[in-house]
Design a protein around this motif. Sequence first.
Motif, short mmCIF file in Angstrom:
data_model
loop_
_atom_site.label_atom_id
_atom_site.label_comp_id
_atom_site.label_asym_id
_atom_site.label_seq_id
_atom_site.Cartn_x
_atom_site.Cartn_y
_atom_site.Cartn_z
N UNK A 23 -1.70 79.39 38.56
CA UNK A 23 -3.04 79.20 39.13
C UNK A 23 -2.96 79.14 40.65
N UNK A 68 -0.76 80.64 42.50
CA UNK A 68 -0.54 82.02 42.97
C UNK A 68 -1.83 82.82 42.94
N UNK A 69 -2.67 82.53 41.96
CA UNK A 69 -3.90 83.32 41.85
C UNK A 69 -4.81 83.11 43.06
N UNK A 70 -4.61 82.01 43.78
CA UNK A 70 -5.42 81.78 44.98
C UNK A 70 -5.13 82.82 46.06
N UNK A 71 -4.01 83.49 45.95
CA UNK A 71 -3.66 84.48 46.97
C UNK A 71 -4.42 85.79 46.79
#
Lengths: 207, 251
Positions: free
Chosen positions: B12, B14-17
């Motif tokens: 999750x 990493x998904x912010x990137x």
Amino acid sequence: MLICREASILSPPPGSDNLTVFQRGSARVDQARELDPERFKELRRGMEAAVAKVCPAWLRDRSDDLVQMAMMRLMAIERKSAEPRELKPAYLRKVAYSSMVDEIRRQRRRQEVPLGDDDPERPWDVMPSSDPDPEHLHASRQLGEGIRQCLARLIGPRQSAVTLYLQQHTVPEAARLLGWTPKRTENLVYRGLRDLRECLRKKGLEP
Amino acid sequence: MSNDSGSRLRGAFESLSLGARPREDCPAPEALWAALHDESSLEERRSIVTHMSDCFSCAEDWRLAKAAREAWAEGSAAPATDLPPRNTIKFPAPRASPRRRQLFALAAVFALAVVGLGLLRLVGPDTSGSHTAEYRQAMEGVVESLVEQGAELPRDRCLLRWSEAESDVLYDVLVTDEQLREVFSSEALEATELLIPAGALEEVAEGDKLLWRVGLTATDGGRRESETFEFVLAGPVGEEVSLPAEGKNES
């Protein structure tokens, strides 16, 4: 070609003894410098190896462009050099990485779609989804947004320790980076994650 | 805390990137690389980690550098091309042996330089002809230590600093004990300071003298070495932030 719009390093024409580096577009040649072809080839080979080391899979098809971009940086250094000097692989990797990230950042800035858009065609999104399930991806991003908010509320040392945990660093690595003992780092990761999870649960998110 | 939960959190995060934009205050890529490779000060590293907690563009840039470093450390011929899979935790491998060999070679060169310098000094002024003068001139004044000679430096803040030589140079630093065994080294530094990780000093006793020197790779060609400097390792000054008095298992 995405990267080499502004400058180019020409390959030597057959039979030519020298290479010339110049700015395309403006065709400025005042900074041009004759380079020994063997020296250029050597640098090029070194940079290709460096880019291969730093280039992620999703950028592999652009590795030639990245090599060109990194070579431009190296040429700028070479122009200032009175004589050829040894460029260590570690330095070449640093140059390759910096060139790559600079270009990624330029492309990110050019994206004019709003944050949160999931257009799969955007080539420079740095983490192409490996998860084909849109529902799962949406849930993950919801959790990610919760992490962003909760992480900001953690006290400084716990925030740093948890950030490195989320970046997949081991405790010894995080300890070294932050200048703490491993024991202290472990405690901070543990307590920080506990706080993070409590915060996420209060938001209705299951960590 | 389960590994599965940890993987979910990491995925999750990493998904912010996705779609993250660089900010005006983002550190330069070189600074990220330097922080990850122990080439910057502790303060800089902490500052970058704090920045990453709220800048997911830089968080991704950091992961790229980390993946590249791990591939290099593993000595893989294959490129460091794949981002770590979301559901696995990739632990870094120890440093590759070629680097160790390179460092030992550096230590050997350093040893020769120190012995050579000592011999030249032993010969004394009667024989200090042009060769000696040239040699000493080459060694001195390249960079000056900004750490007082013989100063005591705490093992948890062992910061070496030196004067800036010129533009467009990269610095190498080699630290050895008095027997010229390598204690720590770092290469291709852009900053004029180096924080020796406390972990590198674990086998050095308090009160021991350590030697260090700076090598310069300049854009005007060639390579130069500084004088040999020395400092004494002192005990730690203690941690900056005290922990709350709560137990690890209290949650």
